[in-house]
Design an enzyme around this catalytic site. Structure first.
Site, mmCIF file in Angstrom:
data_model
loop_
_atom_site.group_PDB
_atom_site.id
_atom_site.type_symbol
_atom_site.label_atom_id
_atom_site.label_comp_id
_atom_site.label_asym_id
_atom_site.label_seq_id
_atom_site.Cartn_x
_atom_site.Cartn_y
_atom_site.Cartn_z
ATOM 1 N N ARG A 6 0.883 -1.189 0.000
ATOM 2 C CA ARG A 6 0.000 0.000 0.000
ATOM 3 C C ARG A 6 0.907 1.220 0.000
ATOM 4 O O ARG A 6 1.715 1.409 0.903
ATOM 5 C CB ARG A 6 -0.912 0.002 1.222
ATOM 6 C CG ARG A 6 -1.646 1.320 1.382
ATOM 7 C CD ARG A 6 -2.775 1.246 2.392
ATOM 8 N NE ARG A 6 -3.941 0.596 1.823
ATOM 9 C CZ ARG A 6 -5.184 0.772 2.258
ATOM 10 N NH1 ARG A 6 -5.436 1.585 3.252
ATOM 11 N NH2 ARG A 6 -6.202 0.141 1.699
ATOM 12 N N HIS B 6 -7.176 0.803 -6.728
ATOM 13 C CA HIS B 6 -7.435 -0.045 -5.547
ATOM 14 C C HIS B 6 -8.112 -1.331 -6.042
ATOM 15 O O HIS B 6 -9.292 -1.583 -5.759
ATOM 16 C CB HIS B 6 -8.333 0.714 -4.565
ATOM 17 C CG HIS B 6 -8.349 0.137 -3.186
ATOM 18 N ND1 HIS B 6 -7.577 -0.941 -2.803
ATOM 19 C CD2 HIS B 6 -9.060 0.503 -2.069
ATOM 20 C CE1 HIS B 6 -7.810 -1.224 -1.534
ATOM 21 N NE2 HIS B 6 -8.700 -0.361 -1.068
ATOM 22 N N GLN C 188 -10.101 -3.913 -3.736
ATOM 23 C CA GLN C 188 -11.398 -3.390 -3.308
ATOM 24 C C GLN C 188 -12.463 -3.637 -4.377
ATOM 25 O O GLN C 188 -13.566 -4.118 -4.085
ATOM 26 C CB GLN C 188 -11.270 -1.871 -3.054
ATOM 27 C CG GLN C 188 -12.566 -1.210 -2.677
ATOM 28 C CD GLN C 188 -13.009 -1.595 -1.270
ATOM 29 O OE1 GLN C 188 -12.243 -1.465 -0.340
ATOM 30 N NE2 GLN C 188 -14.226 -2.068 -1.123
ATOM 31 N N ASP D 71 -17.030 7.469 -2.164
ATOM 32 C CA ASP D 71 -15.805 7.282 -1.384
ATOM 33 C C ASP D 71 -15.536 8.609 -0.670
ATOM 34 O O ASP D 71 -16.156 9.631 -0.995
ATOM 35 C CB ASP D 71 -14.650 6.924 -2.354
ATOM 36 C CG ASP D 71 -13.351 6.582 -1.645
ATOM 37 O OD1 ASP D 71 -13.350 6.454 -0.402
ATOM 38 O OD2 ASP D 71 -12.316 6.431 -2.341
ATOM 39 N N CYS E 38 -16.438 1.988 -0.071
ATOM 40 C CA CYS E 38 -15.290 1.123 0.264
ATOM 41 C C CYS E 38 -14.946 1.200 1.744
ATOM 42 O O CYS E 38 -14.299 0.301 2.270
ATOM 43 C CB CYS E 38 -14.090 1.514 -0.586
ATOM 44 S SG CYS E 38 -13.643 3.248 -0.421
ATOM 45 N N ARG F 102 -13.619 -8.609 1.188
ATOM 46 C CA ARG F 102 -12.185 -8.368 0.949
ATOM 47 C C ARG F 102 -11.401 -9.622 1.338
ATOM 48 O O ARG F 102 -10.475 -10.041 0.656
ATOM 49 C CB ARG F 102 -11.692 -7.172 1.788
ATOM 50 C CG ARG F 102 -12.346 -5.837 1.474
ATOM 51 C CD ARG F 102 -11.902 -5.310 0.129
ATOM 52 N NE ARG F 102 -10.454 -5.185 0.042
ATOM 53 C CZ ARG F 102 -9.734 -4.167 0.512
ATOM 54 N NH1 ARG F 102 -10.336 -3.140 1.071
ATOM 55 N NH2 ARG F 102 -8.415 -4.141 0.391
HETATM 56 N N1 NVA Z 1 -9.819 6.896 -1.773
HETATM 57 C C1 NVA Z 1 -9.515 6.459 -0.425
HETATM 58 C C2 NVA Z 1 -9.755 4.987 -0.300
HETATM 59 C C3 NVA Z 1 -9.508 4.428 1.078
HETATM 60 C C4 NVA Z 1 -9.747 2.961 1.144
HETATM 61 C C5 NVA Z 1 -8.086 6.805 -0.085
HETATM 62 O O1 NVA Z 1 -7.210 6.605 -0.948
HETATM 63 O O2 NVA Z 1 -7.823 7.287 1.021
HETATM 64 N N1 CP Z 2 -11.383 0.043 1.982
HETATM 65 C C1 CP Z 2 -10.130 -0.013 2.466
HETATM 66 O O1 CP Z 2 -9.154 -0.283 1.744
HETATM 67 O O2 CP Z 2 -10.044 0.209 3.803
HETATM 68 P P1 CP Z 2 -8.742 0.368 4.679
HETATM 69 O O3 CP Z 2 -8.093 1.682 4.306
HETATM 70 O O4 CP Z 2 -9.207 0.336 6.090
HETATM 71 O O5 CP Z 2 -7.788 -0.763 4.364
#
Ligand code: NVA
Ligand code: CP
Length: 324
Positions: free
Chosen positions: A100, A127, A130, A230, A270, A298
Site C-alpha cells: 500500500r 485499488h 477493493q 468514497d 469502500c 475483501r
Molecule cells: N480513496 C480512499 C480509499 C480508502 C480505502 C483513499 O485513498 O484514502
Molecule cells: N477500503 C479499504 O481499503 O479500507 P482500509 O483503508 O481500512 O484498508
C-alpha cells in the site's frame, strides 16, 4: 512472475475463476487447503489501513501462511533504501509482497525488480482488491445460489458520486469496462477521471470513453443499480481538505439522491466513511446499504487472488527448474 497490480491483470475468464474460488472460501471458511503452508507474505504499508491490513493478515493465516507487517518507516525503505534493493532483498526471504503506497509506479517497480508476486493493496491511482471484492459482493446477490457470477453483472449500471478522480473511482471505471457494466460518474469539473484511464481502456481493447461523466448527480444515478461513493479527502490529500469539502458538497449521497436510482439499487462505499460528508448516516444505515458485506468480502476475494498468484509462482518455479 504473476502479479496483481491492476484490475486487468486477470482476464475476464480468470476473474470468474477468482470469484468462484472466493465463493467456496466464503462457504468453507476454516476448512480449506493450506495453499500458503510454509510461506511468509510481507505487507509493506506506507498509509493507514483497517480492512486491507486485517483481511490480508487473517487471509494469509487461514491459508496456512505467515503474514509479516512492515510499516514503511520501520524498514530502511523509509530512510532511502531503493525500491529495487528492497524488492530484491525481500524476495530472498518471503513468498509474496502486498503493498500500500502513494505513487502507483512504486508497485510496478517492486514487481519488476523482485522475484515474488506483488499485490497492489491501494495506490493513489488504483485499488483493485477493493473493486474485485465489490463486484463479487454484487455478483453473489444478483446471481443467487446457482447463477453465473460474472454473467449477473453484465449490463448493470453503477453510479459513482464525489471525487471521481480517486483511486476507487479509477478502478471502478476499468472494472466496469472489463465486466461489461455501465458506469456514470458525477462530480465537479476539476475532479473528473484522468484522461490516462482512456489509455488503459484502449490498451486492453476496451475502447476509450467507456464511462459517462456529468456534473449532475441526479443524471448519473438515474436507472443505476448501484450508487457508490468514497471519501472526499483521500490519504495524501489532507492539505486540500477545505477546498475539497466545499467543491464536493453537492455530490453527497443523500436519501433524495439515492431514491433517484432504481428502487432496488444498492448503496456501496469502500469505507472508511465520513457520515455527514460524502454520505448521510441514513443512507449508510439503509437496508440497501451493503457496505459491511463489501468489507467482509475483501477477505474471501484476497484469499482467492493470493491462491492464484501462489499457484502461478509454484508453476513458474517448476518450469524454471526443469529447463536447467
Ligand atoms: N480513496 C480512499 C480509499 C480508502 C480505502 C483513499 O485513498 O484514502
Ligand atoms: N477500503 C479499504 O481499503 O479500507 P482500509 O483503508 O481500512 O484498508
Amino acid at each position: 512472475m504473476r502479479h496483481f497490480l491492476h484490475e486487468t491483470d486477470f482476464k475476464p475468464r480468470e476473474i470468474g475463476e477468482v470469484f468462484t474460488l472466493a465463493k467456496s472460501y466464503k462457504q468453507k471458511r476454516g476448512k480449506i487447503a493450506k495453499v500458503l503452508a510454509g510461506q511468509t507474505w510481507a505487507l509493506i504499508f506506507s498509509k493507514s489501513s483497517t480492512r486491507t491490513r486485517v483481511s490480508f493478515e487473517v487471509g494469509i493465516h487461514e491459508l496456512g501462511g505467515n503474514p509479516l507487517f512492515l510499516n514503511r518507516n520501520d524498514i530502511q525503505l523509509g530512510r532511502g533504501e531503493t525500491i529495487e534493493d528492497t524488492a530484491r532483498v525481500l524476495s530472498r526471504y518471503v513468498h509474496g509482497l502486498i503493498v500500500r503506497t502513494y505513487d502507483h509506479k512504486d508497485v510496478e517497480r517492486l514487481a519488476a525488480a523482485g522475484s515474488v508476486p506483488v499485490i497492489n493493496a491501494l495506490t493513489d491511482f488504483l485499488h483493485p482488491c477493493q473493486i474485485y471484492a465489490d463486484a463479487f459482493t454484487l455478483a453473489e446477490r444478483w446471481a443467487g445460489k446457482r447463477g453465473n457470477l460474472l454473467g449477473s453483472l453484465k449490463g448493470r449500471k453503477i453510479a459513482f458520486l464525489g471525487d471521481t478522480a480517486c483511486n476507487v473511482a479509477n478502478s471502478w471505471v476499468i472494472a466496469a469496462n472489463l465486466l461489461g457494466m455501465k458506469i456514470a460518474l458525477a462530480g465537479p469539473k476539476g475532479y473528473a477521471p484522468s484522461p490516462s484511464l482512456n489509455k488503459i481502456l484502449d490498451a486492453h481493447g476496451m475502447g476509450s470513453g467507456g464511462y459517462q461523466f456529468t456534473t449532475d448527480p441526479i443524471e448519473a444515478v438515474r436507472d443505476a443499480d448501484v450508487v457508490y461513493t468514497d471519501v472526499w479527502v483521500s490519504m495524501g490529500k489532507e492539505e486540500e481538505t477545505r477546498k475539497r469539502l466545499a467543491a464536493l458538497s453537492p455530490y453527497a449521497v443523500t436519501a433524495k439522491i439515492f431514491s433517484a436510482a432504481k428502487p432496488d439499487a444498492y448503496f456501496m462505499h469502500c469505507l472508511p466513511a465520513h457520515a455527514g460528508e460524502e454520505v448521510t448516516q441514513e443512507v449508510l444505515d439503509s437496508p440497501r446499504s451493503i457496505i459491511f458485506d463489501q468489507a467482509e468480502n475483501r477477505l474471501h476475494i484476497q484469499k482467492a487472488i493470493m491462491t492464484k498468484l501462489a499457484l502461478a509462482a509454484k508453476k513458474a518455479k517448476k518450469a524454471k527448474k526443469s529447463k536447467k
